[in-house]
Design a protein around this motif. Structure first.
Motif, mmCIF file in Angstrom:
data_model
loop_
_atom_site.group_PDB
_atom_site.id
_atom_site.type_symbol
_atom_site.label_atom_id
_atom_site.label_comp_id
_atom_site.label_asym_id
_atom_site.label_seq_id
_atom_site.Cartn_x
_atom_site.Cartn_y
_atom_site.Cartn_z
ATOM 1 N N ASP A 31 168.788 -34.546 31.469
ATOM 2 C CA ASP A 31 168.294 -33.205 31.140
ATOM 3 C C ASP A 31 167.036 -33.279 30.281
ATOM 4 O OD1 ASP A 31 170.322 -32.023 32.562
ATOM 5 O OD2 ASP A 31 171.567 -31.606 30.790
ATOM 6 N N LYS B 222 164.062 -34.290 32.551
ATOM 7 C CA LYS B 222 163.637 -33.166 33.391
ATOM 8 C C LYS B 222 162.906 -32.117 32.556
ATOM 9 C CE LYS B 222 167.188 -33.466 36.965
ATOM 10 N NZ LYS B 222 168.332 -32.739 37.574
ATOM 11 N N HIS B 223 163.409 -31.863 31.357
ATOM 12 C CA HIS B 223 162.776 -30.880 30.473
ATOM 13 C C HIS B 223 161.364 -31.316 30.104
ATOM 14 C CE1 HIS B 223 162.316 -27.821 27.421
ATOM 15 N NE2 HIS B 223 161.991 -28.769 26.558
ATOM 16 N N GLU B 224 161.180 -32.580 29.786
ATOM 17 C CA GLU B 224 159.857 -33.077 29.410
ATOM 18 C C GLU B 224 158.870 -32.949 30.575
ATOM 19 O OE1 GLU B 224 157.667 -37.109 27.757
ATOM 20 O OE2 GLU B 224 159.845 -36.904 27.556
ATOM 21 N N ASN C 24 159.100 -30.802 33.180
ATOM 22 C CA ASN C 24 158.834 -29.385 33.423
ATOM 23 C C ASN C 24 157.923 -28.792 32.350
ATOM 24 O OD1 ASN C 24 160.342 -29.326 35.772
ATOM 25 N ND2 ASN C 24 162.218 -28.771 34.705
ATOM 26 N N LYS C 25 158.081 -29.239 31.121
ATOM 27 C CA LYS C 25 157.239 -28.772 30.019
ATOM 28 C C LYS C 25 155.787 -29.195 30.254
ATOM 29 C CE LYS C 25 157.767 -30.568 25.909
ATOM 30 N NZ LYS C 25 158.298 -30.928 24.581
ATOM 31 N N ASN D 165 162.823 -33.089 40.905
ATOM 32 C CA ASN D 165 164.207 -33.036 40.424
ATOM 33 C C ASN D 165 165.175 -33.665 41.420
ATOM 34 O OD1 ASN D 165 163.603 -31.891 37.981
ATOM 35 N ND2 ASN D 165 163.990 -29.808 38.651
#
Length: 97
Positions: free
Chosen positions: A19, A22-24, A26-27, A66
């Motif tokens: 998670d 993926k967050h990094e 998407n950011k 993803n």
């Protein structure tokens, strides 16, 4: 962004590490899309490469990131390499039949 991400961490559970990765990503994509595009361009497009390491990285579409991360997790890989380069682009009109 040219980076090798580790999918294992001593401090985080494997699902939380995925998670965080993926967050990094998407950011980073969101930050690049917020920048103003060059004169004559409509949007930001991304050249992406994904692989187990830098040498084996293959070209992919940004929407597949993803899915490929999930695939690496299911194969229990320790890490993966991703390269995301932003470029300004202009939308093409569809050909009329």
């Amino acid at each position: 962004m040219k980076k090798e991400f580790k999918l294992t961490d001593t401090k985080l559970a494997p699902a939380r590490q995925v998670d965080a990765v993926k967050h990094e990503i998407n950011k980073y994509i969101a930050r690049e899309r917020r920048k103003t595009v060059a004169e004559g361009s409509d949007f930001w497009d991304f050249d992406c490469k994904f692989g187990k390491d830098k040498e084996s990285a293959a070209t992919i579409h940004v929407s597949e990131i993803n899915k490929l991360i999930d695939k690496e997790v299911s194969e229990e890989a320790a890490s993966f390499y991703i390269e995301i380069l932003a470029k300004s682009a202009k939308r093409m009109q569809k050909a009329k039949a």
